[in-house]
Design a protein around this motif. Structure first.
Motif, short mmCIF file in Angstrom:
data_model
loop_
_atom_site.label_atom_id
_atom_site.label_comp_id
_atom_site.label_asym_id
_atom_site.label_seq_id
_atom_site.Cartn_x
_atom_site.Cartn_y
_atom_site.Cartn_z
N SER A 1 -2.23 0.77 -4.61
CA SER A 1 -1.87 -0.24 -3.94
C SER A 1 -1.98 -1.60 -4.83
O SER A 1 -2.87 -1.66 -5.82
CB SER A 1 -2.96 -0.56 -2.90
OG SER A 1 -3.14 0.59 -1.88
N PHE B 1 0.95 -1.17 0.10
CA PHE B 1 -0.04 -0.03 -0.17
C PHE B 1 0.91 1.12 0.07
O PHE B 1 1.59 1.53 1.04
CB PHE B 1 -1.05 0.03 1.29
CG PHE B 1 -1.90 -1.25 1.29
CD1 PHE B 1 -2.93 -1.22 0.54
CD2 PHE B 1 -1.35 -2.51 1.86
CE1 PHE B 1 -3.88 -2.27 0.96
CE2 PHE B 1 -2.23 -3.47 2.17
CZ PHE B 1 -3.34 -3.43 1.58
N GLY C 1 -6.24 -1.22 2.96
CA GLY C 1 -5.28 -0.43 3.06
C GLY C 1 -5.76 0.79 3.73
O GLY C 1 -6.81 0.92 4.06
#
Length: 251
Positions: free
Chosen positions: A247, A18, A157
């Motif tokens: 991500s 992330f 994330g």
């Protein structure tokens, strides 16, 4: 500046991250690692940023695959990079050497892995996509490639936290109409406003769908301007545009 990459033990040993905004080439309101090809940032700079992400995942830039995100519940299988990215909000693959990426700036980026089966996924889950079933669609698509959802680990994330996510009563009504148990994700705010727990709702949907393990890495995009882009923060600041975080996960 080097890239800052947040990871989760739940996704080990697969290479993933992330990515925060640190370590990028963009400037101005996009300062940092803006990977949004749909932003008004210079396309050459965005390409540099995406190339840095791909390099950190040990793939060529064209092997970092993303889609044209539209807040849908559509998940697509990937075997080769797209000539033209489809309109979708999740990707899955069992192909070695491909990295799957999603962009976000308050919405949930969710990375999935069934390491045993060798199947991965990535989903962009804002409130609309999460409510409409993009997380479940990702799991269904992974199963189509041989994954078993009880072996899937899913990690949310950086996303906007409940303290920063104020919504109106009509927003709450949409959720309660679909599932009355969703009331637990709303706290009373000022006047007729409510505060919505988007990551909590995402975890609820993932666990209800039967994943083996799920977590949120507990970073709020709105609250930390040094590390994360935030659509809502940019609106409150009167900025003309905003960057997009990426991500990604690879086999």
């Amino acid at each position: 500046m080097t890239l800052e990459i947040l990871t989760s033990d739940l996704l080990a040993p697969l290479k993933h991250g992330f990515f925060t905004r640190r370590g990028g080439a963009s400037s101005g309101v996009f300062h940092g690692l803006n990977c949004g090809q749909g932003s008004s940032d210079q396309s050459e700079i965005v390409a540099i940023n995406r190339s840095r992400v791909a390099g950190s995942l040990d793939v060529a830039p064209d092997r970092l695959v993303t889609v044209h995100q539209v807040h849908s519940a559509t998940a697509v299988p990937v075997t080769e990079p797209f000539d033209t990215p489809p309109r979708a909000d999740a990707l899955v693959t069992a192909t070695l050497g491909l990295a799957l990426g999603v962009l976000s700036a308050d919405c949930q980026p969710v990375l999935f892995a069934d390491a045993r089966a060798g199947v991965i996924g990535a989903a962009h889950a804002g409130w609309r996509g999460a409510l409409d079933g993009v997380l479940e669609a990702t799991l269904d698509a992974m199963e189509g490639l041989g994954a078993a959802r009880e072996n899937v680990h899913a990690v949310i994330g950086p996303a906007i936290s409940q303290n920063a996510y104020e919504v109106g009563p009509e927003f709450v009504e949409d959720f309660l109409a679909e599932d009355h148990d969703s009331s637990r994700f709303f706290a009373q705010g000022k006047g007729d406003r409510y505060l919505f727990d988007l990551p909590g709702f995402g975890l609820y949907r993932l666990r209800r769908a039967g994943v083996g393990a799920a977590e949120w890495i507990r970073h709020c995009t709105y609250a930390d301007a040094e590390r994360f882009y935030s659509y809502r923060r940019s609106v409150h600041a009167g900025e003309a545009d905003y960057g997009r975080l990426i991500s990604a996960i690879r086999l």
